[in-house]
Design a protein around this motif. Structure first.
Motif, mmCIF file in Angstrom:
data_model
loop_
_atom_site.group_PDB
_atom_site.id
_atom_site.type_symbol
_atom_site.label_atom_id
_atom_site.label_comp_id
_atom_site.label_asym_id
_atom_site.label_seq_id
_atom_site.Cartn_x
_atom_site.Cartn_y
_atom_site.Cartn_z
ATOM 1 N N SER A 138 25.524 31.848 24.071
ATOM 2 C CA SER A 138 24.657 31.087 24.830
ATOM 3 C C SER A 138 24.387 29.736 24.395
ATOM 4 O O SER A 138 24.272 29.641 23.110
ATOM 5 C CB SER A 138 23.038 31.859 24.546
ATOM 6 O OG SER A 138 22.860 32.143 23.259
ATOM 7 N N ILE A 193 18.935 28.344 30.099
ATOM 8 C CA ILE A 193 19.447 29.219 28.886
ATOM 9 C C ILE A 193 20.667 29.964 30.117
ATOM 10 O O ILE A 193 20.290 30.727 31.142
ATOM 11 C CB ILE A 193 18.757 30.289 28.415
ATOM 12 C CG1 ILE A 193 17.773 28.410 27.695
ATOM 13 C CG2 ILE A 193 19.078 30.852 27.596
ATOM 14 C CD1 ILE A 193 16.546 29.678 27.017
ATOM 15 N N ARG A 207 14.484 24.072 32.047
ATOM 16 C CA ARG A 207 15.813 24.351 30.687
ATOM 17 C C ARG A 207 16.074 25.592 31.992
ATOM 18 O O ARG A 207 15.575 26.653 32.220
ATOM 19 C CB ARG A 207 14.907 24.666 29.914
ATOM 20 C CG ARG A 207 15.287 25.368 28.453
ATOM 21 C CD ARG A 207 14.450 25.821 27.371
ATOM 22 N NE ARG A 207 14.722 23.879 26.661
ATOM 23 C CZ ARG A 207 14.155 23.917 25.432
ATOM 24 N NH1 ARG A 207 13.072 24.808 25.276
ATOM 25 N NH2 ARG A 207 14.068 22.726 24.747
ATOM 26 N N ARG A 231 21.749 26.665 26.054
ATOM 27 C CA ARG A 231 20.103 25.841 26.334
ATOM 28 C C ARG A 231 21.256 25.013 27.206
ATOM 29 O O ARG A 231 21.247 23.264 26.586
ATOM 30 C CB ARG A 231 19.443 25.565 25.438
ATOM 31 C CG ARG A 231 18.478 25.336 26.016
ATOM 32 C CD ARG A 231 16.709 24.947 25.301
ATOM 33 N NE ARG A 231 17.340 23.806 24.600
ATOM 34 C CZ ARG A 231 16.848 23.048 23.189
ATOM 35 N NH1 ARG A 231 15.844 23.433 22.768
ATOM 36 N NH2 ARG A 231 16.956 22.148 22.723
#
Length: 572
Positions: free
Chosen positions: A276, A262, A260, A278
């Motif tokens: 932002s 970010i 993951r 992901r």
């Protein structure tokens, strides 16, 4: 109910919450003094009447649009004089909106859409300025000694119809950059490199959880993203975050074979994070995973930065904006398919071309703008537009042969104007050599392959472009060509589904309505085809099949099948 025609003036204080937070009592007293000493007597002098007071503003009614505009101009000029020599922390700036129309009278109050629109215009107005509707502008033309600047057609919250707006600010008003349209209008200091393109710094991605296995992945992600960002036209990648307009930071976590990432984007001028996202994936195929991450992250960063730049600059007067700012807005708003966007973009970019006739980006955007109405299906291409678009696009690639955007635009012109599929493919591939993560060039390559008859390859490319960024405003273009690819495969159910998804994003675009009509016809959905044909005729009352520009299908049978679906739907 009593109704009457009225001009409504809406006024509010710029940055009211900020001012009250810093000095509640002092702000209240200054606003009250301005109202009692200036606003109330001047509104009465111009035959107006205040019918609602709010803590940060007021609403006033006038029997004449000329009286309302005259009053607003006097008020703004007087506010400049009253604010002379006062510090930014203490000065009270206001903005105003004026609309003309029917109002409902109830006791001392007024109601109706006319008032709602006046309030929306006030939110759109620049600090120290006035924003009026086209009705007001037409009514006062030649009757007041001021000149309005065309603000284009705007979609305003809770207002069904698009509204043409016009702006005015008094001479001597301080140049202001808004943090976003309709926000509180806090001044943003102009960066030292205000005339340059937006700059971005990328920090090393942080490894979360202390997992040593994540370190190589974090390094690989950082290098892949930096390499891709360095190839973007229109954005400068810099190493020092304190020298950049924007700063991207990221973190990496892994769990088994899953990762993951970010990514956050900060505006260095306001010192605030404004975006932002992901990004998840599987590290089993490391290089493919890195390529896909770089593609998705860079597509997102490019769009978000230009969205932010457009918000920051679009409410300033055109004369105050640099060439780079005008080009950023013009190119960004063309990603939408609305007709008003085309007109606004041409206005912006023509200013740049006039200032700098050899600016390759301006020429490429102007070429693209000349084709937007045609590609979307609003009208057919004229010989003059065709010549301008080809000339500008070719010159852009000659001036800067290393621009991914210039090669993209030239490829689009060759595809739509010349139906030269081989040349369009070459331009798309050259653009992707310069920037392998450019979604629009991937889309161009997919389109050209579809029209050449290779639907499967075309669909793969358009699907990849569509996966780049779910917020990208031109995703409906990619969806339309997912519909085209499935039309070529004669999978009409899938074609209809993709066209419907596109229509949900930007309704009543003729290109999409044509696709829906012919695909429904071939799917045997007679009623649905007739419904979409009716929508097409409402959007384009003069439409006739015989006048439809031939889409660049290489095979005549594909075009004949496309037209046959329109005939079955009984289009004229």
């Amino acid at each position: 109910m009593e109704r009457r025609l009225a001009a409504i003036l809406a006024v509010d204080v710029v940055g009211y919450s900020r001012l009250m937070g810093a000095d509640e009592l002092g702000t209240f007293e200054r606003i009250r003094a301005h109202r009692k000493e200036l606003f109330e007597p001047e509104i009465a002098r111009q035959h107006g009447r205040i019918f609602k007071l709010m803590g940060d503003g007021l609403l006033a009614e006038f029997g004449s649009a000329v009286d309302a505009v005259t009053c607003a101009v006097v008020l703004q000029r007087s506010m400049l004089e009253r604010n002379s020599g006062i510090s930014d922390e203490r000065r009270i700036d206001v903005r105003m909106g004026i609309n003309l129309g029917d109002v409902i009278v109830e006791d001392g109050d007024r109601h109706g859409d006319t008032i709602n629109l006046a309030a929306r215009l006030e939110q759109l107005a620049r600090p120290n300025g006035i924003c009026v509707s086209d009705k007001v502008k037409i009514e006062v033309e030649g009757k007041v000694d001021i000149r309005f600047e065309n603000g284009g057609e705007q979609r305003l919250k809770n207002i069904a119809q698009a509204t043409k707006v016009f702006h005015w600010r008094p001479d001597g008003a301080p140049p202001l950059v808004l943090t976003k349209a309709g926000a509180e209008g806090i001044r943003d200091p102009a960066p030292a490199n205000a005339g340059a393109k937006p700059s971005l710094a990328l920090s090393a991605f942080e490894v979360l959880g202390g997992d040593a296995q994540a370190v190589p992945l974090a390094t690989g992600v950082n290098e892949a993203v930096a390499s891709s960002l360095a190839n973007l036209t229109g954005i400068s990648l810099v190493t020092a975050s304190n020298e950049a307009n924007y700063h991207a930071i990221g973190s990496v976590q892994i769990s088994g074979s899953r990762f993951r990432v970010i990514v956050k984007l900060l505006d260095q001028r306001s010192k605030k994070q404004f975006w932002s996202d992901r990004f998840d994936g599987d590290i089993a195929a490391t290089f493919d995973a890195l390529d896909n991450l770089a593609f998705r992250i860079c597509s997102a960063l490019r769009y978000e930065i230009y969205e932010r730049e457009t918000e920051r600059t679009r409410l300033r007067s055109l004369e105050e904006q640099t060439n780079e700012e005008l080009m950023g807005q013009a190119g960004h708003i063309l990603l939408n398919s609305r007709r008003a966007d085309y007109e606004r973009s041409v206005t912006l970019i023509d200013l740049v071309v006039k200032r700098d006739p050899n600016n390759f980006m301006a020429l490429a955007i102007r070429a693209w703008g000349a084709m937007v109405e045609v590609v979307c299906g609003y009208r057919e291409v004229s010989p003059a537009d065709s010549a301008i678009a080809l000339q500008f696009a070719r010159k852009a690639t000659e001036l800067n042969g290393r621009s991914d955007f210039a090669h993209l635009v030239y490829g689009l012109m060759l595809l739509y104007l010349k139906r030269d599929l081989d040349a369009a493919v070459r331009q798309a591939k050259r653009s992707l050599e310069l920037n392998p993560n450019y979604a629009l060039s991937i889309y161009l390559l997919g389109m050209a392959m579809m029209y050449a008859g290779d639907a499967e390859a075309g669909l793969r490319h358009c699907k990849r472009a569509l996966e780049a960024n779910p917020r990208f405003p031109a995703n409906n273009w990619f969806m339309d060509y997912m519909a085209v690819g499935n039309f070529l495969r004669e999978d009409y159910g899938a074609a209809v589904e993709w066209a419907r998804r596109s229509d949900e994003i930007h309704g009543d675009i003729p290109r999409c309505l044509l696709l829906l009509t012919t695909c429904y016809s071939h799917a045997g959905a007679v009623e649905e085809a007739a419904r979409e044909a009716d929508r097409l005729m409402q959007a384009c009352p003069d439409f006739r099949i015989r006048d439809l520009r031939r889409w660049p299908f290489l095979r005549e049978q594909d075009w004949a099948r496309f037209i046959d679906g329109l005939v079955q739907a009984r289009l004229p």
